[in-house]
Scaffold this active site. Structure first.
Site, PDB file in Angstrom:
ATOM      1  N   SER A 670      -9.465 -14.212   0.938  1.00  0.00           N
ATOM      2  CA  SER A 670     -10.334 -14.796   2.112  1.00  0.00           C
ATOM      3  C   SER A 670     -11.863 -15.063   1.886  1.00  0.00           C
ATOM      4  O   SER A 670     -12.217 -15.421   2.755  1.00  0.00           O
ATOM      5  CB  SER A 670     -10.127 -13.947   3.473  1.00  0.00           C
ATOM      6  OG  SER A 670     -10.743 -12.724   2.970  1.00  0.00           O
ATOM      7  N   LYS A 713     -13.248  -8.717  11.402  1.00  0.00           N
ATOM      8  CA  LYS A 713     -14.184  -9.284  10.635  1.00  0.00           C
ATOM      9  C   LYS A 713     -15.414  -9.856  11.837  1.00  0.00           C
ATOM     10  O   LYS A 713     -16.426  -9.684  11.387  1.00  0.00           O
ATOM     11  CB  LYS A 713     -13.733 -10.557  10.133  1.00  0.00           C
ATOM     12  CG  LYS A 713     -12.858 -10.206   8.793  1.00  0.00           C
ATOM     13  CD  LYS A 713     -12.314 -11.387   8.215  1.00  0.00           C
ATOM     14  CE  LYS A 713     -11.296 -10.856   6.963  1.00  0.00           C
ATOM     15  NZ  LYS A 713     -10.634 -12.065   6.257  1.00  0.00           N
TER      16      LYS A 713
END
Ligand code: ADP
Length: 763
Positions: A670, A713
């Protein structure tokens, strides 16, 4: 024919050729004796017919008797006289003479016939044979000297007289043998008697040996029992202990099979020396069986409203979980069984996974037990070691069931993702069995060896990350994700739960910690960097301890704690929100990562050197991350024309990609778009905006692929003050999970292509 003074005898028959002692006490007998002594020292001794007659007269006496010589007299103290007499010959009384003082009779000597025939000899030999057998069977009844004497006798009648005196038991028989004049007939009678006596002796011997045996056995048992008692007194265990254990087994209400097993073991224990190692193994095994509860169940709280209240009392928010738990409880109530998947709470540390399980137990009114699986790598830790191992014990499951004291506790498997496997066996296979509702009603621990019913136990697991949970285990579980809290949520948790809890635990009056909301915010911002509230709780505890000290020292504890004076309590602030302040830089991009401790922001640094086109990747990157770094470099190369980069430069430049905080392992795809952005920035010389953070996987063609953990996140980005986040377009659906206060204060760029990312981040 001769005349003899007659002495009547009671229970005694005198044979010729024998010498015996006779006590004489009766007046007439004494008179007869005196008369005999005055004559030739001989008297006739005859048996009286009735023993009980004190004064027998002529008619009461047997007519056949023995004439004896009186060898000796001893006066006894009671005027009685003890005579030693020697039998001489047999006579038959013809008639009694009139005598007032004593009995006196005329008698004829009995003549012997047939004493020298073949038959006599044969019978004589037979009699000797029988004597030998008799003496063997009676073992010393006739002493050796007498036997020798008998062996020397050549006259059958002497032999008969002596032996009859010794072996013939009944007086009537003795009298019969005495009276017979025919040697053959006498021998026959003697042989009969001897044979009879031998039989009796044999039976007698057997009886004696039986009696002895039974006495011996009794004695042996008695002796051993005494010995055991002595040993057990010395060692403090024994019969009493066995009885005590037996009672315990009976009282434990075990299933039949288990009780049999326990009693069998007890049987073994009873035979072992109390202090032997085997005995202590046996003893502790039985103790485990008796200490476990095999049937005991606590009564569930059926009041769902109350359950909801309890869940709310303990935890802020966590709506999804609370709802799910109430559904679960409703199903248990309706079916009476715990069927269906095991709940598994997944989320970063400190978000309340463990404490919500404790709260479930409280809401259900069940016992709570917890097992940490972090670092468990041996199957035996769960399922126990076999009894044959030295120091073996049941596994943790049975240990916890004993601790719970019932068969329906709530059992928490904490950190199920931290379980590992090694050469000793795979603990997850044992866990599979425990968690399988089809099998767990007869869970067999290696140590216990008997099935234990786990089907009534409510299992709940927790984990930080899903990817390290073995797939078959994950298959059995229903995963419920808990994400981190926003600052506002943390503030509420602190105000409504943590402060109260810490005040209580540190002995402060509830409500006495005078702290403002901004004071709490300051703690959250400057002293913690976490998804959950664990550090926050710890910092608040620190504040409470300071106040407690002040209270004990008699100081004022009412001082308001604000954002200004928090540092007086907690020291210098640990984290500074410095991301926004820093200048935009070339070659550095801010990425967002999802780690075990929740979402974090991380920067990717790229530096270029003159060289030969080599690539250097540092910062504890995992394999997947390294691959995505190479992909990013290739992507930038392929886009060089579009961004005005001279294609030849790549061959002459070495690229170093580093992700700071190199001590923390990082992996996953990611960070792809972040690396691509940093590399592009380094080659183009365009700075990357510090106000932007990004997350997303990138392909060689520049397509941006979705990632997981968006909420975590985003919260991490929000915490460090970032206002704009670039996310993959495909993650758009996840935006609704992000708390409104965060969503309203941030801009989200949905990127499908890497160009969108560059456009929004490069200055
Ligand atoms: P985890 O198991 O997720 O690591 P814990 O259950 O140990 O976290 O939680 C840490 C602390 O934070 C506990 O004292 C717990 O009570 C508290 N806590 C966490 N989440 C909440 C919440 N939503 N409401 C109230 N307290 C919470």
């Amino acid at each position: 024919m001769a005349v003899y003074p007659v002495v009547p005898l009671r229970g005694l028959i005198v044979f010729p050729h024998t010498t015996i002692t006779i006590d004489v006490g009766r007046k007439k007998s004494l008179a007869a004796f005196t008369a005999a002594m005055q004559r030739d020292g001989q008297a006739l001794f005859c048996a009286q017919k009735e023993l009980s007659l004190p004064e027998p007269t002529a008619g009461d006496i047997r007519t056949c008797g023995t004439v004896c010589r009186i060898l000796q007299r001893i006066d006894l103290p009671n005027k009685n006289v003890r005579l030693l007499v020697q039998g001489l010959y047999r006579v038959k009384i013809k008639n009694f003479l009139p005598n007032e003082e004593f009995l006196e009779a005329e008698a004829d000597r009995i003549e012997i016939t047939n004493d020298d025939t073949v038959m006599t000899e044969a019978l004589f030999r037979k009699a000797r044979e029988l004597l030998a057998t008799f003496s063997v069977n009676t073992n010393g009844k006739i002493n050796k000297d007498v036997l020798a004497q008998l062996a020397e006798k050549n006259d059958p009648n002497e032999f008969i007289d002596l032996l009859s005196h010794l072996v013939v038991y009944h007086d009537s028989k003795k009298q019969e043998i005495l009276e017979i004049g025919d040697t053959e007939a006498r021998l026959t009678e003697l042989c009969n008697c001897l044979a009879n006596e031998i039989e009796i002796a044999k039976v007698d011997k057997k009886i004696a040996s039986d009696v002895k045996e039974s006495i011996d056995k009794g004695q042996k048992e008695f002796y051993l029992k005494e010995q055991m008692k002595a040993i057990s007194q010395e060692l403090g265990s024994g019969e009493d202990e066995i009885v005590e254990i037996e009672n315990k087994i009976k009282a434990a209400k075990m299933p039949k099979e288990v009780e049999e097993k326990a009693l069998k073991e007890l049987g073994r224990l009873a035979k072992m020396p109390a202090a032997s190692p085997d005995a202590s193994v046996s003893r502790s095994y039985i103790e485990w069986l008796t200490d476990l509860e095999w049937n005991e169940e606590t009564v569930d709280n059926k009041d769902l409203k109350r359950a909801r209240e309890i869940l709310d009392e303990d935890h802020f928010g966590l709506e999804k979980i609370k709802e799910r738990i109430l559904e679960y409880l409703a199903v248990i109530q309706l079916t009476g069984k715990i069927k269906g998947p095991i709940l598994c709470f997944v989320g970063p540390p400190g978000v309340g996974k463990t404490s919500i399980v404790r709260s479930i137990a409280r809401a259900l009114n069940r016992k709570y037990v917890r097992m940490s699986l972090g670092g468990v790598s041996d199957e035996a830790e769960i399922r126990g070691h076999r009894k044959t191992y030295v120091g073996s014990m049941p596994g943790k499951i049975i240990y916890l069931m004993k601790q719970a004291h019932c068969i329906n506790p709530v059992m928490l498997f904490d950190e199920i993702d931290k379980m590992s496997r090694d050469y000793k066996g795979d603990p997850s296979s044992a866990m599979l069995e425990v968690l399988d509702p089809e099998q767990n009603n007869s869970f067999v621990d290696h140590y216990l060896e008997v099935p234990f019913d786990l089907s009534k136990t409510l299992f709940v697991a927790t984990a930080n990350k899903l990817d390290s949970i073995p797939a078959p285990l994950l298959d059995r579980m229903e995963v419920i994700e808990l994400s981190g809290y926003t600052e506002e949520e943390k503030l509420s948790i602190a105000k409504d739960f943590l402060i109260k809890k810490e005040e209580e635990q540190n002995g402060l009056p509830v409500g006495s910690l005078n702290i403002t909301d901004n004071g709490i915010r300051k703690i959250i911002e400057s002293y913690t960097r976490e998804s959950g509230v664990r550090t926050l709780e710890r910092e608040l505890a620190k504040v409470c301890r300071k106040k407690a000290l002040a209270l004990v020292e008699g100081k004022d504890i009412n001082e308001k704690i604000t954002e200004k004076n928090v540092s007086d309590y907690l020291g210098v602030e640990i984290y500074k929100n410095d991301v926004i302040d820093t200048k935009d830089e070339v070659g550095t991009a801010t990425g967002l990562a999802w780690t075990a401790v929740g979402g974090v922001s991380l920067s990717v640094d790229v530096t270029l050197f003159d060289g030969k086109g080599e690539i250097l990747l540092t910062g504890m990157m995992g394999d997947v991350m390294k691959e995505s770094a190479r992909t990013a470099i290739s992507l930038v190369k392929s886009l060089s024309k579009d961004y005005g980069i001279n294609g030849e430069v790549f061959a002459k430049t070495d690229i170093h990609v580093h992700i700071p905080e190199g001590a923390i392992p990082k992996d996953g795809p990611s960070a792809g778009i972040t690396m691509a952005t940093a590399i592009m920035s380094a080659f183009t010389g365009r700075a990357v905006s510090k106000k932007v953070a990004m997350t997303g996987e990138v392909t060689l063609r520049g397509k941006v692929l979705p990632i997981g953990g968006l909420k975590e996140k985003t919260l991490a980005a929000f915490r460090v003050g970032i206002k704009k986040v670039i996310i993959p377009k495909d993650n758009e659906k996840d935006l609704q999970e992000i708390p409104k206060e965060v969503r309203d204060n941030m801009t989200f760029v949905l990127a499908e292509d890497i160009k969108t990312v560059f456009d929004n981040s490069l200055i």
